[in-house]
Design a protein around this motif. Structure first.
Motif, PDB file in Angstrom:
ATOM      1  N   ILE A  89      -0.628   3.342   7.824  1.00 13.67           N
ATOM      2  CA  ILE A  89       0.579   2.849   7.601  1.00 13.67           C
ATOM      3  C   ILE A  89       1.532   3.293   8.660  1.00 13.67           C
ATOM      4  N   GLY A  90       1.786   4.663   8.583  1.00 11.34           N
ATOM      5  CA  GLY A  90       2.708   5.220   9.737  1.00 11.34           C
ATOM      6  C   GLY A  90       1.960   6.042  10.841  1.00 11.34           C
ATOM      7  N   SER A  91       2.688   7.037  11.359  1.00  8.26           N
ATOM      8  CA  SER A  91       1.855   8.100  12.296  1.00  8.26           C
ATOM      9  C   SER A  91       2.707   9.271  12.242  1.00  8.26           C
ATOM     10  N   TRP A  92       1.904  10.232  12.501  1.00 10.25           N
ATOM     11  CA  TRP A  92       2.659  11.489  12.851  1.00 10.25           C
ATOM     12  C   TRP A  92       3.461  11.619  13.965  1.00 10.25           C
ATOM     13  N   GLN A  93       3.380  10.784  15.000  1.00  9.53           N
ATOM     14  CA  GLN A  93       4.275  10.791  15.988  1.00  9.53           C
ATOM     15  C   GLN A  93       5.585  10.110  15.837  1.00  9.53           C
ATOM     16  N   THR A  94       5.573   9.066  14.867  1.00  9.79           N
ATOM     17  CA  THR A  94       6.729   8.359  14.490  1.00  9.79           C
ATOM     18  C   THR A  94       7.617   8.922  13.323  1.00  9.79           C
ATOM     19  N   GLU A  95       6.717   9.650  12.293  1.00  7.63           N
ATOM     20  CA  GLU A  95       7.165  10.029  10.932  1.00  7.63           C
ATOM     21  C   GLU A  95       6.987  11.579  10.793  1.00  7.63           C
ATOM     22  N   THR A 130       8.392   6.409   2.348  1.00  9.88           N
ATOM     23  CA  THR A 130       8.560   5.288   2.014  1.00  9.88           C
ATOM     24  C   THR A 130       9.763   4.743   2.709  1.00  9.88           C
ATOM     25  N   LEU A 131      10.548   5.447   3.383  1.00  6.00           N
ATOM     26  CA  LEU A 131      11.853   5.079   4.109  1.00  6.00           C
ATOM     27  C   LEU A 131      11.810   3.884   5.116  1.00  6.00           C
ATOM     28  N   GLY A 132      10.875   4.003   5.862  1.00  9.66           N
ATOM     29  CA  GLY A 132      10.641   3.137   6.899  1.00  9.66           C
ATOM     30  C   GLY A 132       9.653   1.953   6.612  1.00  9.66           C
ATOM     31  N   HIS A 133       9.240   2.060   5.424  1.00  5.87           N
ATOM     32  CA  HIS A 133       8.490   0.920   4.824  1.00  5.87           C
ATOM     33  C   HIS A 133       8.678   0.203   3.584  1.00  5.87           C
ATOM     34  N   CYS A 134       8.059   0.658   2.537  1.00  6.03           N
ATOM     35  CA  CYS A 134       8.370  -0.051   1.332  1.00  6.03           C
ATOM     36  C   CYS A 134       9.985   0.048   0.858  1.00  6.03           C
ATOM     37  N   LEU A 135      10.861   0.828   1.250  1.00 10.18           N
ATOM     38  CA  LEU A 135      12.174   1.053   0.929  1.00 10.18           C
ATOM     39  C   LEU A 135      12.954   0.890   1.963  1.00 10.18           C
ATOM     40  N   ALA A 136      12.407   0.339   3.117  1.00  3.43           N
ATOM     41  CA  ALA A 136      13.383  -0.129   4.249  1.00  3.43           C
ATOM     42  C   ALA A 136      14.371  -1.096   3.958  1.00  3.43           C
ATOM     43  N   TRP A 137      14.069  -1.780   3.098  1.00  3.38           N
ATOM     44  CA  TRP A 137      15.047  -3.152   2.680  1.00  3.38           C
ATOM     45  C   TRP A 137      16.345  -2.224   2.153  1.00  3.38           C
ATOM     46  N   SER A 138      16.274  -1.137   1.556  1.00  2.00           N
ATOM     47  CA  SER A 138      17.498  -0.489   0.879  1.00  2.00           C
ATOM     48  C   SER A 138      18.470   0.221   1.706  1.00  2.00           C
ATOM     49  N   ALA A 192       0.793  -1.009   0.030  1.00  2.00           N
ATOM     50  CA  ALA A 192      -0.112  -0.094  -0.065  1.00  2.00           C
ATOM     51  C   ALA A 192       0.742   1.130   0.010  1.00  2.00           C
ATOM     52  N   ASN A 193       2.130   1.044   0.817  1.00  2.00           N
ATOM     53  CA  ASN A 193       2.737   2.187   0.741  1.00  2.00           C
ATOM     54  C   ASN A 193       3.436   2.656  -0.621  1.00  2.00           C
ATOM     55  N   ALA A 194       4.047   1.580  -1.291  1.00  2.00           N
ATOM     56  CA  ALA A 194       4.549   1.782  -2.630  1.00  2.00           C
ATOM     57  C   ALA A 194       3.404   2.189  -3.506  1.00  2.00           C
ATOM     58  N   ALA A 195       2.263   1.773  -3.561  1.00  2.00           N
ATOM     59  CA  ALA A 195       1.337   2.273  -4.391  1.00  2.00           C
ATOM     60  C   ALA A 195       0.935   3.625  -4.312  1.00  2.00           C
ATOM     61  N   LEU A 196       0.938   4.023  -3.047  1.00  3.84           N
ATOM     62  CA  LEU A 196       0.384   5.503  -2.534  1.00  3.84           C
ATOM     63  C   LEU A 196       1.553   6.387  -2.957  1.00  3.84           C
ATOM     64  N   PHE A 197       2.857   5.864  -2.845  1.00  4.12           N
ATOM     65  CA  PHE A 197       3.914   6.654  -3.377  1.00  4.12           C
ATOM     66  C   PHE A 197       3.764   6.892  -4.888  1.00  4.12           C
ATOM     67  N   GLN A 198       3.623   6.057  -5.561  1.00  2.00           N
ATOM     68  CA  GLN A 198       3.623   6.073  -6.883  1.00  2.00           C
ATOM     69  C   GLN A 198       2.544   6.974  -7.661  1.00  2.00           C
ATOM     70  N   LEU A 199       1.196   6.701  -6.792  1.00  2.00           N
ATOM     71  CA  LEU A 199       0.306   7.494  -7.162  1.00  2.00           C
ATOM     72  C   LEU A 199       0.494   9.031  -6.895  1.00  2.00           C
ATOM     73  N   GLY A 200       1.087   9.346  -5.747  1.00  5.05           N
ATOM     74  CA  GLY A 200       1.519  10.565  -5.452  1.00  5.05           C
ATOM     75  C   GLY A 200       2.745  11.169  -6.395  1.00  5.05           C
ATOM     76  N   TRP A 201       3.563  10.429  -6.675  1.00  5.57           N
ATOM     77  CA  TRP A 201       4.524  10.812  -7.674  1.00  5.57           C
ATOM     78  C   TRP A 201       3.822  11.277  -9.035  1.00  5.57           C
ATOM     79  N   PHE A 202       2.890  10.417  -9.477  1.00  6.34           N
ATOM     80  CA  PHE A 202       2.412  10.511 -10.893  1.00  6.34           C
ATOM     81  C   PHE A 202       1.273  12.085 -10.863  1.00  6.34           C
ATOM     82  N   SER A 203       0.760  11.999  -9.522  1.00  5.78           N
ATOM     83  CA  SER A 203      -0.371  13.176  -9.446  1.00  5.78           C
ATOM     84  C   SER A 203       0.392  14.229  -9.193  1.00  5.78           C
TER      85      SER A 203
END
Length: 171
Positions: free
Chosen positions: A41-47, A94-102, A6-17
């Motif tokens: 997905i995240g929270s204001w307190q943590t991100e 995306t840093l703490g979610h779909c791109l955390a692996w990187s 969902a995080n990756a899809a939301l990022f892509q949607l945001g990028w294109f928009s």
């Protein structure tokens, strides 16, 4: 796993928009994405601090790239367009979610940055009114070198803010 997708899809949607919509009502899509991300997905307190910090750093970096002639926008202005500025906190989501692996090891973040950073700018230049005055390959090399440093730094910031204690006032 589902949150990362969902995080990756939301990022892509945001990028294109942002890239296709420019400074138009399409920017509301990004605001909706921030709301959905911070709610489910995240929270204001943590991100929250990460999103604001990456937004500020990104605006400074992209402004410097404009001033140095790495890219140019049809609309002249003293600051970067809002659509470009919003891409930075979108990336931060995306840093703490779909791109955390990187994030680890550092050289992986550097390699992903060296490839992904220029790819995003080049794709954006084809879809938006952005010119690359240096030409394609010089721009790729300059942006690749910059993003080889920037992306590990962004991951370091994400880790720093995750480890920082949440104060009573911000909770």
């Amino acid at each position: 796993m589902l949150r990362n997708l969902a995080n990756a899809a939301l990022f892509q949607l945001g990028w294109f928009s942002c890239v296709l919509g420019g400074n138009s009502a399409w920017l509301l899509v990004s605001l909706a994405i921030f709301f959905v991300h911070l709610r489910f997905i995240g929270s204001w307190q943590t991100e929250g601090k990460l999103l604001l910090t990456v937004f500020a750093l990104g605006c400074v970096l992209d402004s410097a790239l404009i001033k140095s002639g790495v890219f140019d926008f049809a609309e002249a202005g003293r600051v970067i367009p809002l659509w470009l500025a919003l891409l930075w906190p979108l990336l931060a989501t995306t840093l703490g979610h779909c791109l955390a692996w990187s994030a680890r090891p550092w050289w992986l973040a550097s390699a992903v940055g060296a490839i992904g950073g220029p790819a995003s700018y080049i794709a954006g230049s084809h879809l938006a009114s952005v010119q690359l005055p240096l030409g394609l390959w010089p721009s790729v090399l300059v942006l690749g070198a910059i993003w080889a440093v920037v992306f590990p730094l962004l991951h370091w910031l994400a880790l720093y803010f995750r480890r920082a204690p949440v104060s009573e006032a911000s909770a």
